[in-house]
Scaffold this active site. Structure first.
Site, PDB file in Angstrom:
ATOM      1  N   HIS A   1       0.845  -1.200   0.000  1.00 47.74           N
ATOM      2  CA  HIS A   1       0.000   0.000   0.000  1.00 47.74           C
ATOM      3  C   HIS A   1       0.872   1.237   0.000  1.00 47.74           C
ATOM      4  CE1 HIS A   1       0.734  -1.248   4.168  1.00 47.74           C
ATOM      5  NE2 HIS A   1       0.783   0.032   4.476  1.00 47.74           N
ATOM      6  N   PHE A   2       0.345   2.268  -0.673  1.00 45.93           N
ATOM      7  CA  PHE A   2       0.993   3.572  -0.674  1.00 45.93           C
ATOM      8  C   PHE A   2       0.175   4.519   0.178  1.00 45.93           C
ATOM      9  CE2 PHE A   2       3.004   1.647  -4.257  1.00 45.93           C
ATOM     10  CZ  PHE A   2       4.265   2.215  -4.305  1.00 45.93           C
TER      11      PHE A   2
HETATM   12  P1  5GP Z   1       1.777   0.411   7.394  1.00 46.25           P
HETATM   13  O1  5GP Z   1       2.174   0.565   8.810  1.00 46.25           O
HETATM   14  O2  5GP Z   1       1.688  -1.045   7.061  1.00 46.25           O
HETATM   15  O3  5GP Z   1       2.545   1.196   6.413  1.00 46.25           O
HETATM   16  O4  5GP Z   1       0.351   1.077   7.281  1.00 46.25           O
HETATM   17  C1  5GP Z   1      -0.846   0.444   7.531  1.00 46.25           C
HETATM   18  C2  5GP Z   1      -1.852   1.548   7.550  1.00 46.25           C
HETATM   19  O5  5GP Z   1      -3.109   0.953   7.488  1.00 46.25           O
HETATM   20  C3  5GP Z   1      -1.802   2.409   8.808  1.00 46.25           C
HETATM   21  O6  5GP Z   1      -1.669   3.766   8.457  1.00 46.25           O
HETATM   22  C4  5GP Z   1      -3.116   2.096   9.501  1.00 46.25           C
HETATM   23  O7  5GP Z   1      -3.671   3.238  10.117  1.00 46.25           O
HETATM   24  C5  5GP Z   1      -3.985   1.595   8.377  1.00 46.25           C
HETATM   25  N1  5GP Z   1      -4.939   0.587   8.752  1.00 46.25           N
HETATM   26  C6  5GP Z   1      -4.752  -0.467   9.579  1.00 46.25           C
HETATM   27  N2  5GP Z   1      -5.865  -1.230   9.652  1.00 46.25           N
HETATM   28  C7  5GP Z   1      -6.773  -0.629   8.840  1.00 46.25           C
HETATM   29  C8  5GP Z   1      -8.126  -0.946   8.489  1.00 46.25           C
HETATM   30  O8  5GP Z   1      -8.708  -1.919   8.944  1.00 46.25           O
HETATM   31  N3  5GP Z   1      -8.738  -0.111   7.621  1.00 46.25           N
HETATM   32  C9  5GP Z   1      -8.127   0.990   7.090  1.00 46.25           C
HETATM   33  N4  5GP Z   1      -8.841   1.748   6.264  1.00 46.25           N
HETATM   34  N5  5GP Z   1      -6.853   1.332   7.402  1.00 46.25           N
HETATM   35  C10 5GP Z   1      -6.188   0.523   8.264  1.00 46.25           C
END
Ligand code: 5GP
Length: 139
Positions: free
Chosen positions: A103-104
């Site tokens: 994801h970006f």
């Molecule tokens: P990472 O830490 O992997 O770069 O980012 C994951 C992102 O996904 C975080 O910014 C977090 O807030 C978001 N996130 C985690 N769980 C969910 C979810 O169930 N739904 C949505 N829309 N965002 C999520």
């Protein structure tokens, strides 16, 4: 690095098994609001094809995804009258990754306004929906 796990939360969002505040969808990509925004308008762009992160992604998938990232970044800047837009992503826990589907992050930025912490508090759903409407109006 471990393999892609199709039971991750973003795979469930793609399949519609858990809800999200959607912004944009096509055959290959999905954009939706981040539930723990680091600034108003923080959104995520993901490919529908599973990869753990950028390191194992198919370059053909990236080639289709980046125009969508650009489209959402331009819309988010306009929607929030931002001075700039952060676009980024993390690869593996050591780099800050917490959800293991590529994801970006797209985050509108304003001069002098610091970001909230990564994985901070959950935002109110009505705020997320209102911010999504602003972005969709600019797509
Ligand atoms: P990472 O830490 O992997 O770069 O980012 C994951 C992102 O996904 C975080 O910014 C977090 O807030 C978001 N996130 C985690 N769980 C969910 C979810 O169930 N739904 C949505 N829309 N965002 C999520």
């Amino acid at each position: 690095m471990t393999d892609y796990d199709p039971s991750n939360i973003f795979a469930k969002i793609i399949k519609g098994e858990i809800p999200s505040v959607k912004l944009y969808e096509d055959d290959d990509a999905l954009a939706f609001m981040d539930v723990m925004p680091q600034a108003p308008g923080h959104l995520l762009v993901i490919p529908k094809q599973g990869s753990r992160n950028l390191l194992d992604a198919d370059p053909a998938v990236l080639a289709k995804l980046m125009p969508v990232v650009q489209k959402l970044a331009v819309a988010a800047r306009q929607a929030f009258d931002a001075d700039g837009v952060y676009v980024g992503q993390f690869n593996e826990p050591a780099a800050g990754q917490t959800v293991f589907h590529l994801h970006f992050h797209v985050i509108p930025r304003h001069d002098g306004q610091p970001l909230k912490p990564h994985i901070g508090g959950m935002e109110n759903i009505d705020v997320l929906k209102a911010n999504a409407e602003k972005i969709k109006a600019c797509l």
